[in-house]
Design a protein around this motif. Sequence first.
Motif, PDB file in Angstrom:
ATOM      1  N   UNK A 291       3.966   3.456   2.812  1.00 21.58           N
ATOM      2  CA  UNK A 291       4.806   4.069   3.837  1.00 21.58           C
ATOM      3  C   UNK A 291       4.022   4.484   5.075  1.00 21.58           C
ATOM      4  N   UNK A 292       2.936   5.207   4.872  1.00 24.01           N
ATOM      5  CA  UNK A 292       2.175   5.714   6.011  1.00 24.01           C
ATOM      6  C   UNK A 292       1.434   4.595   6.746  1.00 24.01           C
ATOM      7  N   UNK A 293       0.790   3.686   5.954  1.00 25.23           N
ATOM      8  CA  UNK A 293      -0.001   2.619   6.556  1.00 25.23           C
ATOM      9  C   UNK A 293       0.785   1.321   6.716  1.00 25.23           C
ATOM     10  N   UNK A 294       2.012   1.283   6.132  1.00 20.63           N
ATOM     11  CA  UNK A 294       2.897   0.115   6.205  1.00 20.63           C
ATOM     12  C   UNK A 294       2.212  -1.151   5.676  1.00 20.63           C
ATOM     13  N   UNK A 295       1.601  -0.997   4.501  1.00 22.28           N
ATOM     14  CA  UNK A 295       0.942  -2.118   3.838  1.00 22.28           C
ATOM     15  C   UNK A 295       1.635  -2.398   2.507  1.00 22.28           C
ATOM     16  N   UNK A 296       1.674  -3.678   2.138  1.00 18.18           N
ATOM     17  CA  UNK A 296       2.231  -4.052   0.843  1.00 18.18           C
ATOM     18  C   UNK A 296       1.218  -3.888  -0.273  1.00 18.18           C
ATOM     19  N   UNK A 297      -0.046  -4.109   0.036  1.00 19.00           N
ATOM     20  CA  UNK A 297      -1.086  -4.044  -0.988  1.00 19.00           C
ATOM     21  C   UNK A 297      -2.447  -3.892  -0.339  1.00 19.00           C
ATOM     22  N   UNK A 298      -3.395  -3.420  -1.135  1.00 19.60           N
ATOM     23  CA  UNK A 298      -4.793  -3.358  -0.729  1.00 19.60           C
ATOM     24  C   UNK A 298      -5.628  -3.899  -1.869  1.00 19.60           C
ATOM     25  N   UNK A 299      -6.568  -4.790  -1.570  1.00 22.17           N
ATOM     26  CA  UNK A 299      -7.387  -5.397  -2.613  1.00 22.17           C
ATOM     27  C   UNK A 299      -8.861  -5.093  -2.363  1.00 22.17           C
ATOM     28  N   UNK A 300      -9.490  -4.474  -3.355  1.00 24.70           N
ATOM     29  CA  UNK A 300     -10.906  -4.152  -3.295  1.00 24.70           C
ATOM     30  C   UNK A 300     -11.712  -5.349  -3.778  1.00 24.70           C
ATOM     31  N   UNK A 301     -12.873  -5.578  -3.182  1.00 23.30           N
ATOM     32  CA  UNK A 301     -13.725  -6.685  -3.599  1.00 23.30           C
ATOM     33  C   UNK A 301     -15.187  -6.269  -3.539  1.00 23.30           C
ATOM     34  N   UNK A 302     -16.013  -6.923  -4.374  1.00 31.07           N
ATOM     35  CA  UNK A 302     -17.447  -6.658  -4.357  1.00 31.07           C
ATOM     36  C   UNK A 302     -18.204  -7.966  -4.544  1.00 31.07           C
ATOM     37  N   UNK A 303     -19.499  -7.914  -4.270  1.00 27.70           N
ATOM     38  CA  UNK A 303     -20.311  -9.123  -4.313  1.00 27.70           C
ATOM     39  C   UNK A 303     -21.773  -8.735  -4.502  1.00 27.70           C
ATOM     40  N   UNK A 304     -22.609  -9.742  -4.792  1.00 30.88           N
ATOM     41  CA  UNK A 304     -24.040  -9.467  -4.890  1.00 30.88           C
ATOM     42  C   UNK A 304     -24.664  -9.311  -3.505  1.00 30.88           C
TER      43      UNK A 304
ATOM     44  N   UNK B  96     -10.049  -6.021  -7.339  1.00 29.28           N
ATOM     45  CA  UNK B  96      -9.155  -5.044  -7.955  1.00 29.28           C
ATOM     46  C   UNK B  96      -8.154  -4.555  -6.915  1.00 29.28           C
ATOM     47  N   UNK B  97      -6.872  -4.616  -7.254  1.00 29.53           N
ATOM     48  CA  UNK B  97      -5.841  -4.138  -6.337  1.00 29.53           C
ATOM     49  C   UNK B  97      -5.712  -2.620  -6.431  1.00 29.53           C
ATOM     50  N   UNK B  98      -5.511  -1.987  -5.281  1.00 32.85           N
ATOM     51  CA  UNK B  98      -5.233  -0.555  -5.250  1.00 32.85           C
ATOM     52  C   UNK B  98      -3.812  -0.332  -5.754  1.00 32.85           C
ATOM     53  N   UNK B  99      -3.586   0.606  -6.694  1.00 30.59           N
ATOM     54  CA  UNK B  99      -2.224   0.865  -7.163  1.00 30.59           C
ATOM     55  C   UNK B  99      -1.308   1.248  -6.004  1.00 30.59           C
ATOM     56  N   UNK B 100      -0.049   0.855  -6.113  1.00 31.47           N
ATOM     57  CA  UNK B 100       0.932   1.208  -5.081  1.00 31.47           C
ATOM     58  C   UNK B 100       1.000   2.725  -4.913  1.00 31.47           C
ATOM     59  N   UNK B 101       1.081   3.178  -3.669  1.00 31.66           N
ATOM     60  CA  UNK B 101       1.186   4.616  -3.414  1.00 31.66           C
ATOM     61  C   UNK B 101       1.862   4.837  -2.068  1.00 31.66           C
TER      62      UNK B 101
ATOM     63  N   UNK C 187     -14.400 -17.930  -7.959  1.00 27.57           N
ATOM     64  CA  UNK C 187     -15.332 -17.105  -8.729  1.00 27.57           C
ATOM     65  C   UNK C 187     -14.714 -15.837  -9.302  1.00 27.57           C
ATOM     66  N   UNK C 188     -13.559 -15.406  -8.816  1.00 32.39           N
ATOM     67  CA  UNK C 188     -12.959 -14.154  -9.301  1.00 32.39           C
ATOM     68  C   UNK C 188     -11.443 -14.236  -9.189  1.00 32.39           C
ATOM     69  N   UNK C 189     -10.762 -13.432 -10.028  1.00 34.76           N
ATOM     70  CA  UNK C 189      -9.300 -13.467 -10.084  1.00 34.76           C
ATOM     71  C   UNK C 189      -8.777 -12.103 -10.497  1.00 34.76           C
ATOM     72  N   UNK C 190      -7.698 -11.663  -9.864  1.00 33.57           N
ATOM     73  CA  UNK C 190      -7.006 -10.449 -10.304  1.00 33.57           C
ATOM     74  C   UNK C 190      -5.595 -10.445  -9.727  1.00 33.57           C
ATOM     75  N   UNK C 191      -4.782  -9.484 -10.162  1.00 29.53           N
ATOM     76  CA  UNK C 191      -3.386  -9.400  -9.727  1.00 29.53           C
ATOM     77  C   UNK C 191      -3.019  -7.956  -9.472  1.00 29.53           C
ATOM     78  N   UNK C 192      -2.006  -7.755  -8.615  1.00 30.09           N
ATOM     79  CA  UNK C 192      -1.545  -6.406  -8.316  1.00 30.09           C
ATOM     80  C   UNK C 192      -0.809  -5.829  -9.520  1.00 30.09           C
ATOM     81  N   UNK C 193      -0.756  -4.509  -9.594  1.00 30.69           N
ATOM     82  CA  UNK C 193      -0.136  -3.839 -10.734  1.00 30.69           C
ATOM     83  C   UNK C 193       1.334  -4.169 -10.907  1.00 30.69           C
ATOM     84  N   UNK C 194       2.035  -4.442  -9.804  1.00 33.23           N
ATOM     85  CA  UNK C 194       3.456  -4.788  -9.902  1.00 33.23           C
ATOM     86  C   UNK C 194       3.671  -6.275 -10.162  1.00 33.23           C
TER      87      UNK C 194
END
Length: 385
Positions: A330-343, A320-325, A274-281
Amino acid sequence: MTTYNLDETSFPLYGIQAINASMFVVAGGGGSAKTGVKNAVRVYKLVQNGKSYKADTICEVETGSRAVMNLHLSPSRTVLAIGMDHLCQFYNIKCIEADGKESLSLTATKSVDTVPVARGDDDGEYQKCVKFTPDQKHVITAASDGSCKIFKYPSLEEKFHIKKAHSDEIDEIDVHPNSKLFVSVSKESSAGLWRISDGKKELELPFSLDKKDEDFYRFRNCRFVESKDSDRVYLFSTNIPRKYSKGNPVNCLVKWNTNKWIPEQTVFIKHTLSALNASGNGRYVGVGTADGSVLIYISWNMRHLKTISGVHDIFVTGLSFIPENKELCESMKMDAGILSCSIDNKCQVTLVRSRMEFSFSVLFFFFVLVVMVIFNWITYFDVEF
């Protein structure tokens, strides 16, 4: 990977997008029916909470009797375009800092009609999606009547009206990073590639796994992805069965070669997409499903990284992916974060933990080291084969 609930609103959500590394916007509503469910655009600030996030509301604008069904931020992140029935409404975004606190304001500016207004009919045609071009010189809208409009920006002068881009409603559009082409996908099963310069169709994108099933699949989502690692542009699409079938229908995530405009890789997924997106990099592709799950893939080899089930109670309407920061990586040691929403009224964040990666030179060093150890072991013990 772990998912955290950021907020549960009082209205269904149809769109979500990160503004920057610390802010994101959601929108939705109950429509014109007098059910007491409001229609609104809401902006949140992400706050690090240990190894996760929490979200604080910093701005909300109600949109009267019109639900917001789609949205897109300008590349400069200073303008928000939203779709409400036949209208595309624009808001200026202004970040404000006072007493060490960061807030934001949304100010309504211009609006344009993207489909004909139905007289006395609340069930008329409506805008399905909107996109700024990456160079921010145009805004493209697509509608439920299968039409597309190209507006000059910021004047919003109508440049082209493609009245019959498709014979059925358009599900999604996306713009090539070169700002010269855009793709549209429709419920009629087709996908068209269009020139922004003159509004003419460049070509039709056909998809079938077998000549016998040319009418089996239809396009559902589309997204251009520019890989920062390889400097290549790909088109990703989701393709779902045209007709509902019981059981576990096989859906497809397809990577397209944008030089030849042919499918390059296809991944089969036993979820309705039902939905599709990609990270900024361009490294990750995220897919949302009808059962509320989120799937993550590595874009360059289409390897399935993880399925996170039960992110939402019902189908995912936006990703929607969170932009790299620095905080995330570094602080949270994550490669990416993806936001999602629904009805289901929820907005969530799913965090992708850092993966250990080695360069070829490092792998080659370890290979040589292992060979030397084995050779010395054989020599020392005088092993014969």
